[in-house]
Every structure is written in C-alpha cells, then in structure tokens.
Scaffold this active site. Sequence first.
Site, PDB file in Angstrom:
ATOM      1  N   LYS A  71       0.839  -1.203   0.000  1.00  0.00           N
ATOM      2  CA  LYS A  71       0.000   0.000   0.000  1.00  0.00           C
ATOM      3  C   LYS A  71       0.869   1.247   0.000  1.00  0.00           C
ATOM      4  CE  LYS A  71      -1.191   2.227   3.379  1.00  0.00           C
ATOM      5  NZ  LYS A  71      -2.323   2.064   4.278  1.00  0.00           N
ATOM      6  N   ARG A 115      -9.798   1.142   7.005  1.00  0.00           N
ATOM      7  CA  ARG A 115      -9.170   0.154   7.884  1.00  0.00           C
ATOM      8  C   ARG A 115      -8.624   0.814   9.140  1.00  0.00           C
ATOM      9  NH1 ARG A 115      -3.749   1.695   8.896  1.00  0.00           N
ATOM     10  NH2 ARG A 115      -2.305   1.076   7.247  1.00  0.00           N
ATOM     11  N   GLN A 143     -10.552  11.270   8.934  1.00  0.00           N
ATOM     12  CA  GLN A 143     -10.429  10.144   9.855  1.00  0.00           C
ATOM     13  C   GLN A 143     -11.345  10.270  11.055  1.00  0.00           C
ATOM     14  OE1 GLN A 143      -9.604   6.479  11.037  1.00  0.00           O
ATOM     15  NE2 GLN A 143      -9.130   7.367   9.046  1.00  0.00           N
ATOM     16  N   ARG A 166      -9.695  24.774  13.164  1.00  0.00           N
ATOM     17  CA  ARG A 166     -10.534  25.708  12.411  1.00  0.00           C
ATOM     18  C   ARG A 166     -11.992  25.390  12.713  1.00  0.00           C
ATOM     19  NH1 ARG A 166      -7.521  25.933   6.478  1.00  0.00           N
ATOM     20  NH2 ARG A 166      -5.441  26.474   7.288  1.00  0.00           N
ATOM     21  N   GLY A 231      -2.996   9.525  15.139  1.00  0.00           N
ATOM     22  CA  GLY A 231      -2.281  10.404  14.234  1.00  0.00           C
ATOM     23  C   GLY A 231      -0.772  10.289  14.230  1.00  0.00           C
ATOM     24  N   ASP A 233       1.856   8.669  13.276  1.00  0.00           N
ATOM     25  CA  ASP A 233       2.379   7.614  12.416  1.00  0.00           C
ATOM     26  C   ASP A 233       3.753   7.954  11.848  1.00  0.00           C
ATOM     27  OD1 ASP A 233       1.618   9.637  10.733  1.00  0.00           O
ATOM     28  OD2 ASP A 233       0.285   8.430   9.487  1.00  0.00           O
ATOM     29  N   LYS A 237       5.723  13.076  14.955  1.00  0.00           N
ATOM     30  CA  LYS A 237       4.339  13.404  15.295  1.00  0.00           C
ATOM     31  C   LYS A 237       4.030  12.989  16.736  1.00  0.00           C
ATOM     32  CE  LYS A 237       2.505  12.934  10.595  1.00  0.00           C
ATOM     33  NZ  LYS A 237       1.515  12.227   9.748  1.00  0.00           N
TER      34      LYS A 237
END
Length: 334
Positions: A71, A115, A143, A166, A231, A233, A237
Amino acid sequence: MGRTLLILREPEIRELLDPASCLQAVEQAFTAYATGGAELPPVIGLDVPESRGEIHVKAGHLRGGPNYAVKIASGFYDNPAKGLPQNDGMVLVFDALTGVPAALLLDNGFITEQRTGAAGAVAARHLARRDASVVGVVGCGGQARYQLAALALVRPFSEARIYGRRPERARACVEELGRHPGMPRGCRLVVAGSVREAVAGADIVLTVTASREPLVHAGWLSPGTHVTAVGSDGPDKQELHTDVLQRADLIVADSKAQCLRLGEIHHAVASGAIPESKIACELGEITAGLRRGRGSDGEMTVCDLTGVGVQDVAAAAVVLQRARAAGIGETLTL
C-alpha cells in the site's frame, strides 16, 4: 497461462468495503499478526518537505492467504488550497503463489481511511468500558468521520464532541456526521471549543491529527477513560503528552516494534517518561485471547495505532473477493 490484472476504482471499492466487514477483517488480521500468522516488514517513510508531503509504504501477507499487498499512501497538506484531496494512495495486490500482479486498487486512500477507523473500533471493543457513551474527538478531518462510524458498531455512544483548529471545519464535520446513517440514533454531535473541552469527562478519546506537539494532557482525562491515538504515524508526530502514558493503567500497541519507532509510545519511552516494560501487549494478543484487555471500569487505557500492513492486506482481500464474486472491475491483459 494468460496473465490478467483486475483494476478497481474508488467508487467500486467503497461499495465493496463496508465498515462492519472491514472491522471483522482487521480484527482477524491483528490476531494473525500476534500469533505468527503474518509477515510484516518495516514501514518505508518518504518526505517531500518542499511540498509539505509525506508518503508511507506498507506491506504485508497473511500466511495461507491467496495474496500479499503493498500500500502506498500519501498526505500533502497544501493540497486542499489547490482544490485537491489532502490524502491519496493505492494498493497493489499480488498472487502469493507466483508473485504475479493480481489487482490494482485505485482507492485514493479510502482503504487506509476505512481500515484505520476499523482498527480504532477493534481497540474500543476490547479496551473501552462497555457503558462508554461520551466520545471526545481531537481532529475534524476525514479520519474523525471514519473513527466515529466504526466506533458506533461496537459502542453506541450518545454524544460526540469534536474539536478542530478551524471551527468552520469542525462545524462541517458535525453537520456531515449528523447526516451519516451509521451514527447512533439520537446521538448528540457538538463542536468543542478546545481540546480540553472535547476530552474532559469523555469515556473514549480519539486523536486523529498530524500534530507535531502534544495536544492532550493527563490532567484533563477521567479515570476509566480509553484513549485511541491514531495520528502519530511518524517519529516527529505526537498528540498525547507523555504524562498520559505515565498515568495510564494499560498501554497497548498495534505493533510494539513499530510504536517504539513511530508512535506515542516512542516519545514516552525515548524521553524516559515510561519504561519499555510498561507496554502491556499488542492489540492482536488481546483479540487472540492471549492477553486481557480492560481489567476494570476504573482503568485508564491507551492504544497506540501506528498502522500495520496486515490491515491493508485484510481489507484488500475483502474487496478482491467480493469484486471477483460479483464480476466487478476492469480486467487488463498483461
């Protein structure tokens, strides 16, 4: 023997991969991974800093399955201003007996979104309190929608508070979810004015941002809360302050090795906030019945989801099986 390649595009893939089927496939994939039934190489990460872009390449194989998959998923954060989607991608599926290309899934990132939402629901099924009813969501992008749609299958929540940097985007998210047929009947969907307002008193907290600095602090969370962090990943982050993992009674990783490189666990261990030994287990060990999930209603639980390739393989297998059975897609002779 002739070689053919099945090509499926996003509208067809959306019809073939519903949230419930994806959830079941992803849970089985976690179990296979934790019990030695899957092959999973490290993630390849590629940055395009001049365009504020990042690319992740993930692959996997479920042993005994007919296919393996690779992927490619991207996020280019300036794309919305150009009238383009922020996220994109495709899945390449190969025959596991011969290595011959079997299918090209031009999903534009949909399989990744679906997924990932399913993985969040698997985590909640095993780690959130059974009576969990209030959900706090940090982030209002695509997400957030997939997480809540999948979560509704395992915990019929009565309220979801959604925070976005926002406010107009958070309002748009709430309005869209209000029309979503998968939301629990009578569910109250509201815009939160701050991260703290979203998560304070919530039974389940979902973090779905690309933040490079911690957003959620332990002092804002109640005993018994379950946190699913989605988040983080990449190694730079971070959505959770390390004090969240310090306070947690149970920390679960989708892949321990990967979370030590990329996720919230990575930051907490690298900074010395927690020892590596505090990571209780992998999610697949729980789905396989090898380890327990939540032990009591008072426990605070954290699941670090960095995304593993077997999720993509499992979701792609559902798509491919259904497409072939229904005769859907374009066949290309190689």
